[in-house]
Design a protein around this motif. Structure first.
Motif, PDB file in Angstrom:
ATOM      1  N   ASN A 126       0.828  -1.205   0.000  1.00  0.00           N
ATOM      2  CA  ASN A 126       0.000   0.000   0.000  1.00  0.00           C
ATOM      3  C   ASN A 126       0.864   1.257   0.000  1.00  0.00           C
ATOM      4  OD1 ASN A 126      -2.325  -1.499  -0.014  1.00  0.00           O
ATOM      5  ND2 ASN A 126      -2.713  -1.298   2.196  1.00  0.00           N
ATOM      6  N   ASP A 127       1.895   1.238   0.842  1.00  0.00           N
ATOM      7  CA  ASP A 127       2.789   2.396   0.918  1.00  0.00           C
ATOM      8  C   ASP A 127       3.479   2.632  -0.419  1.00  0.00           C
ATOM      9  OD1 ASP A 127       2.026   2.573   3.551  1.00  0.00           O
ATOM     10  OD2 ASP A 127       3.879   1.694   4.357  1.00  0.00           O
ATOM     11  N   ASP A 128       3.938   1.525  -1.010  1.00  0.00           N
ATOM     12  CA  ASP A 128       4.633   1.644  -2.295  1.00  0.00           C
ATOM     13  C   ASP A 128       3.691   2.158  -3.376  1.00  0.00           C
ATOM     14  OD1 ASP A 128       7.104   1.223  -3.755  1.00  0.00           O
ATOM     15  OD2 ASP A 128       5.991  -0.329  -4.846  1.00  0.00           O
ATOM     16  N   ASN A 129       2.451   1.728  -3.316  1.00  0.00           N
ATOM     17  CA  ASN A 129       1.476   2.198  -4.303  1.00  0.00           C
ATOM     18  C   ASN A 129       1.198   3.691  -4.161  1.00  0.00           C
ATOM     19  OD1 ASN A 129       0.857  -0.016  -5.992  1.00  0.00           O
ATOM     20  ND2 ASN A 129      -0.400  -0.956  -4.393  1.00  0.00           N
ATOM     21  N   ARG A 130       1.197   4.176  -2.931  1.00  0.00           N
ATOM     22  CA  ARG A 130       1.023   5.625  -2.745  1.00  0.00           C
ATOM     23  C   ARG A 130       2.201   6.394  -3.355  1.00  0.00           C
ATOM     24  NH1 ARG A 130      -2.439   7.163   2.288  1.00  0.00           N
ATOM     25  NH2 ARG A 130      -1.203   9.074   2.217  1.00  0.00           N
ATOM     26  N   ARG A 131       3.396   5.837  -3.174  1.00  0.00           N
ATOM     27  CA  ARG A 131       4.559   6.484  -3.803  1.00  0.00           C
ATOM     28  C   ARG A 131       4.431   6.475  -5.329  1.00  0.00           C
ATOM     29  NH1 ARG A 131       7.247   3.957   0.524  1.00  0.00           N
ATOM     30  NH2 ARG A 131       7.764   2.122  -0.727  1.00  0.00           N
ATOM     31  N   ALA A 132       3.893   5.374  -5.875  1.00  0.00           N
ATOM     32  CA  ALA A 132       3.710   5.307  -7.331  1.00  0.00           C
ATOM     33  C   ALA A 132       2.737   6.383  -7.798  1.00  0.00           C
ATOM     34  CB  ALA A 132       3.211   3.914  -7.727  1.00  0.00           C
ATOM     35  N   VAL A 133       1.698   6.622  -7.002  1.00  0.00           N
ATOM     36  CA  VAL A 133       0.746   7.699  -7.324  1.00  0.00           C
ATOM     37  C   VAL A 133       1.470   9.048  -7.325  1.00  0.00           C
ATOM     38  CG1 VAL A 133      -1.244   9.006  -6.459  1.00  0.00           C
ATOM     39  CG2 VAL A 133      -1.325   6.490  -6.515  1.00  0.00           C
ATOM     40  N   MET A 152     -10.391 -10.785  -3.742  1.00  0.00           N
ATOM     41  CA  MET A 152     -10.948  -9.932  -2.682  1.00  0.00           C
ATOM     42  C   MET A 152      -9.860  -8.967  -2.173  1.00  0.00           C
ATOM     43  SD  MET A 152     -14.135 -10.640  -2.471  1.00  0.00           S
ATOM     44  CE  MET A 152     -13.962 -10.825  -4.252  1.00  0.00           C
ATOM     45  N   GLN A 153      -8.640  -9.475  -2.062  1.00  0.00           N
ATOM     46  CA  GLN A 153      -7.546  -8.609  -1.613  1.00  0.00           C
ATOM     47  C   GLN A 153      -7.258  -7.505  -2.630  1.00  0.00           C
ATOM     48  OE1 GLN A 153      -3.960 -10.290  -0.017  1.00  0.00           O
ATOM     49  NE2 GLN A 153      -5.004 -11.954   1.061  1.00  0.00           N
ATOM     50  N   VAL A 154      -7.420  -7.828  -3.893  1.00  0.00           N
ATOM     51  CA  VAL A 154      -7.257  -6.789  -4.922  1.00  0.00           C
ATOM     52  C   VAL A 154      -8.302  -5.700  -4.712  1.00  0.00           C
ATOM     53  CG1 VAL A 154      -7.532  -6.282  -7.382  1.00  0.00           C
ATOM     54  CG2 VAL A 154      -6.189  -8.272  -6.658  1.00  0.00           C
ATOM     55  N   ARG A 155      -9.521  -6.120  -4.519  1.00  0.00           N
ATOM     56  CA  ARG A 155     -10.603  -5.145  -4.315  1.00  0.00           C
ATOM     57  C   ARG A 155     -10.306  -4.255  -3.108  1.00  0.00           C
ATOM     58  NH1 ARG A 155     -15.744  -7.470  -1.716  1.00  0.00           N
ATOM     59  NH2 ARG A 155     -14.176  -7.492  -0.065  1.00  0.00           N
ATOM     60  N   ASP A 156      -9.904  -4.892  -2.024  1.00  0.00           N
ATOM     61  CA  ASP A 156      -9.660  -4.133  -0.799  1.00  0.00           C
ATOM     62  C   ASP A 156      -8.450  -3.203  -0.942  1.00  0.00           C
ATOM     63  OD1 ASP A 156     -11.814  -5.470   0.225  1.00  0.00           O
ATOM     64  OD2 ASP A 156     -10.621  -6.904   1.391  1.00  0.00           O
ATOM     65  N   GLY A 157      -7.390  -3.707  -1.554  1.00  0.00           N
ATOM     66  CA  GLY A 157      -6.196  -2.882  -1.742  1.00  0.00           C
ATOM     67  C   GLY A 157      -6.481  -1.696  -2.657  1.00  0.00           C
ATOM     68  N   LEU A 158      -7.276  -1.978  -3.670  1.00  0.00           N
ATOM     69  CA  LEU A 158      -7.656  -0.930  -4.609  1.00  0.00           C
ATOM     70  C   LEU A 158      -8.502   0.135  -3.906  1.00  0.00           C
ATOM     71  CD1 LEU A 158      -7.506  -0.071  -7.546  1.00  0.00           C
ATOM     72  CD2 LEU A 158      -9.237  -1.786  -8.086  1.00  0.00           C
ATOM     73  N   ALA A 159      -9.418  -0.315  -3.074  1.00  0.00           N
ATOM     74  CA  ALA A 159     -10.269   0.635  -2.339  1.00  0.00           C
ATOM     75  C   ALA A 159      -9.415   1.551  -1.459  1.00  0.00           C
ATOM     76  CB  ALA A 159     -11.291  -0.128  -1.490  1.00  0.00           C
ATOM     77  N   THR A 160      -8.425   0.955  -0.816  1.00  0.00           N
ATOM     78  CA  THR A 160      -7.530   1.748   0.041  1.00  0.00           C
ATOM     79  C   THR A 160      -6.740   2.756  -0.785  1.00  0.00           C
ATOM     80  OG1 THR A 160      -7.322  -0.091   1.595  1.00  0.00           O
ATOM     81  CG2 THR A 160      -5.591   1.596   1.659  1.00  0.00           C
ATOM     82  N   LEU A 161      -6.192   2.294  -1.901  1.00  0.00           N
ATOM     83  CA  LEU A 161      -5.393   3.193  -2.730  1.00  0.00           C
ATOM     84  C   LEU A 161      -6.246   4.313  -3.323  1.00  0.00           C
ATOM     85  CD1 LEU A 161      -2.606   3.793  -3.893  1.00  0.00           C
ATOM     86  CD2 LEU A 161      -3.149   2.292  -5.824  1.00  0.00           C
ATOM     87  N   LEU A 162      -7.491   3.982  -3.636  1.00  0.00           N
ATOM     88  CA  LEU A 162      -8.379   4.984  -4.231  1.00  0.00           C
ATOM     89  C   LEU A 162      -8.608   6.173  -3.300  1.00  0.00           C
ATOM     90  CD1 LEU A 162     -11.071   2.872  -6.111  1.00  0.00           C
ATOM     91  CD2 LEU A 162      -9.710   4.730  -7.104  1.00  0.00           C
ATOM     92  N   GLU A 163      -8.650   5.891  -1.989  1.00  0.00           N
ATOM     93  CA  GLU A 163      -8.847   7.002  -1.059  1.00  0.00           C
ATOM     94  C   GLU A 163      -7.765   8.056  -1.269  1.00  0.00           C
ATOM     95  OE1 GLU A 163      -9.052   5.642   2.987  1.00  0.00           O
ATOM     96  OE2 GLU A 163     -10.438   4.014   2.450  1.00  0.00           O
ATOM     97  N   TYR A 164      -6.552   7.552  -1.480  1.00  0.00           N
ATOM     98  CA  TYR A 164      -5.449   8.496  -1.686  1.00  0.00           C
ATOM     99  C   TYR A 164      -5.441   9.072  -3.106  1.00  0.00           C
ATOM    100  CZ  TYR A 164      -0.813  10.496  -1.862  1.00  0.00           C
ATOM    101  OH  TYR A 164       0.234  11.362  -2.017  1.00  0.00           O
ATOM    102  N   SER A 165      -5.537   8.198  -4.098  1.00  0.00           N
ATOM    103  CA  SER A 165      -5.405   8.661  -5.492  1.00  0.00           C
ATOM    104  C   SER A 165      -6.509   9.665  -5.840  1.00  0.00           C
ATOM    105  CB  SER A 165      -5.426   7.473  -6.444  1.00  0.00           C
ATOM    106  OG  SER A 165      -6.652   6.778  -6.387  1.00  0.00           O
ATOM    107  N   ARG A 166      -7.703   9.458  -5.276  1.00  0.00           N
ATOM    108  CA  ARG A 166      -8.781  10.410  -5.532  1.00  0.00           C
ATOM    109  C   ARG A 166      -8.484  11.760  -4.883  1.00  0.00           C
ATOM    110  NH1 ARG A 166     -13.523   5.850  -4.714  1.00  0.00           N
ATOM    111  NH2 ARG A 166     -13.805   5.414  -6.933  1.00  0.00           N
ATOM    112  N   SER A 167      -7.843  11.723  -3.737  1.00  0.00           N
ATOM    113  CA  SER A 167      -7.573  12.979  -3.031  1.00  0.00           C
ATOM    114  C   SER A 167      -6.556  13.837  -3.780  1.00  0.00           C
ATOM    115  CB  SER A 167      -7.069  12.683  -1.611  1.00  0.00           C
ATOM    116  OG  SER A 167      -5.722  12.234  -1.640  1.00  0.00           O
ATOM    117  N   VAL A 168      -5.756  13.188  -4.626  1.00  0.00           N
ATOM    118  CA  VAL A 168      -4.759  13.949  -5.385  1.00  0.00           C
ATOM    119  C   VAL A 168      -5.065  13.930  -6.884  1.00  0.00           C
ATOM    120  CG1 VAL A 168      -2.953  13.611  -3.661  1.00  0.00           C
ATOM    121  CG2 VAL A 168      -3.215  11.935  -5.511  1.00  0.00           C
TER     122      VAL A 168
END
Lengths: 282, 282
Positions: free
Chosen positions: A89-96, A126-142
């Protein structure tokens, strides 16, 4: 219908995924190569931008006024432990953040396959869905759009357990369209019996990227034997018409992994042939 | 649920697809090997029965009282010319006759991919439907069930353009269930996000065969790197439970193409390991 279809594609919509010439050139040379060949789009990989430096990459791409048609890549959501999942999750935020710095049109997501020693594909999804949901909170904010890339089923175990456009559309339905869409890569989706109906279902708003290359018959390697447009069996033009019929007006991004052919050729030759084949076969 | 599930499979339901040891043994030796290992099912290939002789094959299989769990194979319906299509149809009728002679439970159909120089997958799929309809007229008249085997999408170009259980079910809906069903091969279908729902949709009457092996991660070759049950990522037991939940009580047919491993081993060792892994992993 026919009057609505452009027989040849707009050459200004060609983009090069930097994997296509990654064995010949470092990223700075690929950027220069695109500019030299008047190719207006580029899609770099994270390892390459890290090697060149993120700010330097952004500066060089800006100086040539190239469009970053996608940033490769985020994803890899399923993990065997909570700790690994958090690190992803942290790495994905950095990718964003990197995608933002590069002014990329989207962050492309290869969602990941089975966690270590798991055989539970449903759980992975299911983990993809959940991980994506978490990342979306951040990616949408930026305001960085995420593009789910369904990968060919032959990568379900180790790269991506989202393998059809229908699954990607289902995820968009579930998680909401805001800042979420699909990267349609023909190498991964050309065989899909629901290709047309799911492109239609996706519609313009979800079609964030369109990746092209060709499927060679026979294919010699699961990873590194992609074909140049026109050398295989994919009806690329029909697929382009399908996305254009939904209003897609974005780039056509060439992404070819080819250890036995295109990676062995001169980089300028590869880009020249990409341009020609784009016109003739796409 | 759990009381309805047999934790281990009935060892009497193991069948060997003769491709599994085809590099070690000729068909007569494979038949003897199955009998020697008390494996009660066998599924031979046409080239092997032709080499041994059809009547001699039937005689040897009968003498050991083996069940022929499927005959490999008919299909390959799409063709570039009417002449080729007619030749395929004729050959498929002969395959039906051979399956009858062997008292096979079904003729397995690998339906074929794109005709020479075609990129029209939709058209190929229509040719599959039409060829299948033609063959059904004959197979129904002689009561030989046809089993559509959806193949992994990586074979869509050159082997089979029916790549999901949903497509196979759609064909059964369209052409009628009488004498038509599905061969569920986990190697080809394990990744399918609709595996469970389409097994349910198929139901007992359409489930004509159940093929097992494993998907290795990573897989080194598109054709010849299948894994022994337990060596890969497929949850074979869960899949068996899924077909048994629909009432399937047929054989579990092991089909392993493995140029780099199992084909290099002693045939008796391979059969012994098949028996053990069947119990432990299926």
């Amino acid at each position: 219908m026919s009057e609505q279809r452009n027989q040849q594609p707009d050459p200004g919509l060609l983009s090069i995924n930097t994997a296509t010439v990654r064995q010949q050139w470092t990223l700075d040379k690929i950027i220069d190569g695109c500019a030299r060949h008047d190719i207006r789009g580029i899609s770099p990989w994270r390892d390459q931008t890290q090697a060149l430096g993120l700010k330097e990459t952004a500066r060089r791409i800006r100086s040539h006024q190239l469009t970053v048609t996608g940033y490769c890549r985020g994803g890899m959501f399923p993990a065997a432990t909570e700790q690994l999942r958090q690190a992803n999750n942290d790495d994905n935020r950095r990718a964003v953040d990197e995608a933002l710095e590069l002014n990329a049109q989207c962050l492309v997501l290869v969602v990941g396959g089975l966690p270590e020693s798991s055989k539970d594909l449903y759980q992975a999804r299911m983990q993809v869905r959940d991980g994506l949901a978490t990342l979306l909170e951040y990616s949408r904010s930026v305001s960085m759009p995420l593009a789910i890339e369904p990968l060919h089923p032959m990568y379900a175990a180790d790269r991506a357990c989202i393998n059809t456009l229908e699954q990607a559309n289902d995820l968009c339905d579930e998680l909401g369209d805001d800042g979420l869409g699909i990267a349609v890569d023909l190498y991964h989706t050309w065989w899909d019996p629901k290709f047309s109906s799911q492109i239609k279902r996706a519609g313009k708003s979800r079609l964030l990227a369109f990746h092209i290359c060709d499927w060679l018959a026979p294919t010699q390697d699961l990873l590194l034997d992609r074909g140049m447009m026109g050398d295989g069996v994919i009806d690329i033009r029909a697929a382009r018409w399908a996305v254009e019929a939904e209003g897609y007006r974005g780039f056509h991004e060439v992404e070819i992994f080819s250890a036995r052919n295109w990676w062995l050729r001169d980089g300028d030759d590869v880009l020249s042939i990409c341009k020609q084949r784009h016109l003739d076969c796409c």
